[in-house]
Each structure stands twice: as structure tokens, then as C-alpha cells.
Motif scaffolding. Sequence first.
Motif, PDB file in Angstrom:
ATOM      1  N   ASP A  14     -54.330  40.844  85.437  1.00 46.10           N
ATOM      2  CA  ASP A  14     -53.662  39.584  85.730  1.00 46.10           C
ATOM      3  C   ASP A  14     -54.627  38.732  86.548  1.00 46.10           C
ATOM      4  O   ASP A  14     -54.975  39.090  87.674  1.00 46.10           O
ATOM      5  CB  ASP A  14     -52.368  39.827  86.518  1.00 46.10           C
ATOM      6  N   HIS A  16     -42.533  43.664  82.650  1.00 49.54           N
ATOM      7  CA  HIS A  16     -42.053  42.430  83.281  1.00 49.54           C
ATOM      8  C   HIS A  16     -42.544  42.352  84.720  1.00 49.54           C
ATOM      9  O   HIS A  16     -42.553  43.343  85.453  1.00 49.54           O
ATOM     10  CB  HIS A  16     -40.519  42.386  83.251  1.00 49.54           C
ATOM     11  N   ARG A  17     -42.938  41.152  85.123  1.00 51.86           N
ATOM     12  CA  ARG A  17     -43.372  40.921  86.498  1.00 51.86           C
ATOM     13  C   ARG A  17     -42.318  40.157  87.302  1.00 51.86           C
ATOM     14  O   ARG A  17     -42.466  39.983  88.498  1.00 51.86           O
ATOM     15  CB  ARG A  17     -44.693  40.144  86.515  1.00 51.86           C
ATOM     16  N   TYR A  18     -41.292  39.640  86.633  1.00 53.17           N
ATOM     17  CA  TYR A  18     -40.188  38.942  87.306  1.00 53.17           C
ATOM     18  C   TYR A  18     -40.691  37.765  88.132  1.00 53.17           C
ATOM     19  O   TYR A  18     -40.286  37.553  89.273  1.00 53.17           O
ATOM     20  CB  TYR A  18     -39.385  39.914  88.179  1.00 53.17           C
ATOM     21  N   ARG A  19     -41.563  36.984  87.520  1.00 53.42           N
ATOM     22  CA  ARG A  19     -42.100  35.804  88.211  1.00 53.42           C
ATOM     23  C   ARG A  19     -41.665  34.505  87.536  1.00 53.42           C
ATOM     24  O   ARG A  19     -42.151  33.436  87.880  1.00 53.42           O
ATOM     25  CB  ARG A  19     -43.629  35.869  88.247  1.00 53.42           C
ATOM     26  N   ASP A  25     -42.165  33.739  84.357  1.00 52.59           N
ATOM     27  CA  ASP A  25     -42.942  33.427  83.155  1.00 52.59           C
ATOM     28  C   ASP A  25     -43.059  34.627  82.226  1.00 52.59           C
ATOM     29  O   ASP A  25     -43.969  34.718  81.409  1.00 52.59           O
ATOM     30  CB  ASP A  25     -44.348  32.962  83.539  1.00 52.59           C
ATOM     31  N   ASP A  26     -42.113  35.591  82.338  1.00 56.58           N
ATOM     32  CA  ASP A  26     -42.244  36.824  81.567  1.00 56.58           C
ATOM     33  C   ASP A  26     -42.207  36.604  80.064  1.00 56.58           C
ATOM     34  O   ASP A  26     -42.973  37.226  79.321  1.00 56.58           O
ATOM     35  CB  ASP A  26     -41.155  37.825  81.974  1.00 56.58           C
ATOM     36  N   ARG A  32     -45.485  35.256  78.996  1.00 60.85           N
ATOM     37  CA  ARG A  32     -46.547  36.255  79.183  1.00 60.85           C
ATOM     38  C   ARG A  32     -46.452  37.339  78.122  1.00 60.85           C
ATOM     39  O   ARG A  32     -47.481  37.775  77.566  1.00 60.85           O
ATOM     40  CB  ARG A  32     -46.437  36.866  80.575  1.00 60.85           C
ATOM     41  N   TRP A  65     -49.264  39.263 100.109  1.00 57.39           N
ATOM     42  CA  TRP A  65     -49.161  39.397  98.667  1.00 57.39           C
ATOM     43  C   TRP A  65     -49.435  40.816  98.179  1.00 57.39           C
ATOM     44  O   TRP A  65     -49.141  41.147  97.026  1.00 57.39           O
ATOM     45  CB  TRP A  65     -50.148  38.442  97.988  1.00 57.39           C
ATOM     46  N   ALA A 103     -43.343  42.313  94.971  1.00 57.01           N
ATOM     47  CA  ALA A 103     -42.527  41.098  95.061  1.00 57.01           C
ATOM     48  C   ALA A 103     -41.048  41.396  94.922  1.00 57.01           C
ATOM     49  O   ALA A 103     -40.205  40.559  95.270  1.00 57.01           O
ATOM     50  CB  ALA A 103     -42.959  40.106  93.982  1.00 57.01           C
ATOM     51  N   ASN A 104     -40.709  42.582  94.423  1.00 57.94           N
ATOM     52  CA  ASN A 104     -39.304  42.944  94.198  1.00 57.94           C
ATOM     53  C   ASN A 104     -39.211  44.465  94.133  1.00 57.94           C
ATOM     54  O   ASN A 104     -40.199  45.172  94.342  1.00 57.94           O
ATOM     55  CB  ASN A 104     -38.790  42.304  92.897  1.00 57.94           C
TER      56      ASN A 104
END
Length: 589
Positions: free
Chosen positions: A137, A164-167, A169-170, A173, A222, A226-227
Motif C-alpha cells: 500500500d 478490506h482496509r475499512y478506509r 475506498d475498499d 481498491r 498511524w 485503525a480498527n
Amino acid sequence: MVDTPAYAELAVASNFSFLEGASHPEELMVSAAALGLAAVAITDRNSLAGVVRAHVAADKAGIRLLVGARLDFSAGEGDETIVLSLLAFPEDRAAYGRLSRLITLGRRRAPKGACHLYPGDLAAHDAGLLLVVLPPDPLDEAFADRLAAIARRRRGDCYLAAWHRYRGDDAARLARLAALAERCGAPLVACNDVRYHVAGRRALGDVLTAIRHRTTVAEAGWRLAANAERHLKPAAEMARLFAAHPDAIRRSVDIAARCRFRLDELSYDYPSEPVPAGETAQSALQRLTWAGAEMRYGAEVPERVQATLAHELQLIGELDYAPYFLTVHDLVRFAKGRGILCQGRGSDANSAVCYCLEITAVDPSRLDLLFERFISAERGEPPDIDIDFAHERREEVIQYVYEKYGRDRAGLAATVISYRGRSAIREVGKAMGLSEDVVGALARNLWGRGREAVEESERVRELGLDPDEPVLAMTLRLAGELIGFPRHLSQHVGGFVITAGPLSEVVPVENAAMEDRTVIEWDKDDLDALGILKIDLLGLGMLTCIDKGLALLRRHHDLDLDLARVPAEDPAVYDMLCADFGSSGRRFQ
């Protein structure tokens, strides 16, 4: 009603990815079974250290385990920037051997605890491995070129991972990853990049991250997750997340179906060196044993001893342990030839065969000891012979093992160093930002090592602290969760594993902190679970004292004794003991 497709989770780090994974292998297996997953992998970073525990737990939980590893490849010697990460899954026993050998290569060229793999290493070891490449990424063309090159070389055996990154824009992406997968010929496969078995371990995961980066949770920024989504998920949830890419879910099960290797396929092959030409291991053991019996008892070996030896030799032959006894006998022969005092300890003293081979100096016929405490077909446990050597000279025996069998066939077992009460509270306390005074007070006043000791609120109050204060309460809870987590691998005090073929094709081998030592990634319990034998070569200071005492007897009294010939009932010795106890006001009973 639409049936939920089956799903296998391929990307799972246990807490043997030190300071990354926040769940034990056993917890991950139980949760995967409860969620009804088709299979679950353990893919620790550059390591197979946790797979045996996962294997045992998976069998108990009724879930199929995929053995694998996450491999990180750096740019090259002198530049450890990671340029490629992938998951590697062996389809069969031979491929597993190549994976273990590849990890060994990276660890032997690096300091203890590190692994240096370079892109050129992959092609020489990846036959029979299914590769799931992890996307960086952000995505870049350099990665696309590497993915395409691997896919061309490994047609049908290379996949591109997606999670999934849950940001926000999944969807976009995943679409980009799917397009890249199609362009490079590496089909998309779904995973969740799991770090813990349940979402509730996210807080501990953050603490581990802070410890790894030598900072606090408040300052980690960071680098923290994030979750809390990097936990095991049921098939229905994964299917929902990948509704636009259903084939990615199906491929996870396809990969699991192709990777049928199980750890119990690892058979322990004994070294052949101790077996003389023209003999079998069993015939050689019988010859040495009966010769040793005449040496111990004279030409007329008592009938009772003969019956005992015949019984033991028969059971050793039935269980195919003769090569193991020959290996131990060879080490004892070497030590005695160098004048190094040694003595078997523990239940091997129950064995008349061990006595006749001079492994032990205790005559079991005099003490009516039970051989089945040492070896029993019913227990199904391999023999575990421990030999003590005069501590000042044990290193000579260790180096003899390396020289005789080679470092590619002999290595020390690992010892898993785990967090205990004090180390857990110190590490978590610092990560949570507690002052050094508070952390020190908590650590110094812990009683016991378990979770209960850490979370004992009354003892915390005795220190003038409030156990209900939110940060302190969370610190105590997380320290309790951390207890029992592995911190790192150390070397066993002397447990050797010796194999007929390359040891690195059974288990990865790495450098120890001590010079001229190499260590495998599995500990005693792991070896026992797989039926792999080890020999404990231990150092004992008292044997050094006894050795020096025997030398004094030879020099000043012309008495040539060894451990087996020291008189057992010397009245003068007991008189001396009684006098010593009497003079100190104690009775000798």
C-alpha cells in the motif's frame, strides 16, 4: 435462501509472530472451528515456530489446518527494505521441506531472531508451494512487475491476496486488485489478514505494536490498527465483503483443498552412523548390551538380569528405538574416551540396557526399578534420555555432535521464553504510559506469576493505587492477557535433535545468541507432539566435583573408581554423616 459459500482463512498471524499476533495458536484454532470455517492457516512471519501447537489444537477442535508461513523478501544484502511479502503453502511433504529450508537459509545468514531473504532465494525453493502474494500500500508498477514475473514462472500456483482496509475506498481498491490480478495472471483470493481470534484482542494488539516500536500507545500514531477488524470472520461475513468478487472466496477453499500436507507426515529418521556396517541397529544394540552385561556382572550374568535385558531389548526392537540408544551410546563412548565424567539421569536409570551400555551407573537389579516408567508401548511416548556431563567439559561433547553429524543434521531444541507476571506488567505499563515508579511498584509487589496475581485489586490498593482508575485498570487487564505469550525463542539447556537427513527439511534452524550454536524453532513439547526424539546433553557442576574427587583418590590412595564402582554401603561414610548431623543438633534418620 442462498447458501453461504465455504471459506478458508489463509492469512493468520499467531503470537509466534512476536509482538504482532495477539492470539495463541490454540485460540485461533478453536475460534475457526466455532465459526465453521472450511480450513484455517497459520502464517507467521518467516517462521514455523507456532505450527505444531496449531496442529495439535486443530485436531482437538476438528478444524483443518493449513501449514504455511509469511515470507518477507528484502532488496538485497545491505538493504533490508521489504520489496515482496507472500504466503507460502506446501502441497506435500517435499514442498514443506523446501519451505523449511528456505526459512533456514534466511535465518542462518542473519543474527538471532532475524531473517534475511532475497528475491533470488524464492525460485530455488518454491517448487510445490502455492504462493499468495500480499499487495503493498500503495500499489505501484514495480510490484506489478514482480507479481507478473512470479505468476509466469509459477503458472496456476500464484495468487494475489485481497482484504478490506475499512478506509472508505475498499470497493475501488478491490476493483484495482482484481484488474491487476487478471493482467498479471495471478487470480484474486480473499483473506482478512488476521492478527487475533476475536475483536476484543485489538487493545492488546495495539500494546504489542507499541512494545515492538519501543513507544507508547499514545505516541504510536498511524502504526496502530485503525480498527478491530483483523479478527477471524465467518464465511457469511467474508462473502458479504467480497460480494463483487465471489470467485475470490471460492479460491480460498480451492487452495486449502490442494494443500493436503499435515505435520504428522514428518517421520523422524534416525542417524545411521552409529550402526556398524553389516549390522542392523537392533543387532548392534544387542551385541553391545550383552558385551556390557559381561563387563558389569562378569562372565556369569545373573538369570534375573538376563531376563530383564531380553525383555527390554524386545520392547526396544518392537518400538524401533535401537538407533536412538546407539546414538546415546556413541556420545557416552566419546565422553569416556576423553575422560569426561557423565551419567544418565531420570527414568533411564530404570533401564538395565542403559546400565550395560554405561549410559547410567545405577544397577536397576539392585533397586527393583520398573523399566516401563522409561519406555512403554501403552504410553506411546518416545524415550527421553538425559545425560549429565561434568559442566566444565560439556561443550566438547556438544561440538562433537556438530562435527559428527554436521550443522545441517543436528541442532539444539528451542525454549519458548514467555511473559510472566512481572515482565508482562513492566512491558504493558510502559506501553500504556505509566510512570516508572508505578510500573516498578506493581512489578516488585506481584505475588505469583499468573493472571490472578496481576489483577489482584487489593494488593494494588495496598500500594496506594486505585485499581479502578481507567488506564491502570486497562493496564492490569492487558498485562493479564499478555501472560503466557511467547517473547522470543531461546536455546534449550542441552536438548539435541539429530536426524538422518537434513534437519532443516524438518524444522527451520537459526543461529543462537551463543557462538557456534544453532537452534531449531520447536521446543520440547512440540517435539514430543510429533514423536521427534531429542537427547539432553546437560552440564552438572557436581559431576565436576566428583570427577576431581575421583582423581584425588587415584593420585593419593591408588583407588581407581568410577560412579558404578563407588561402594554403596560404606559404614565410614554413614558414620561421618551421622557425626555431621549430630554436631549441628540434628538427628540423622
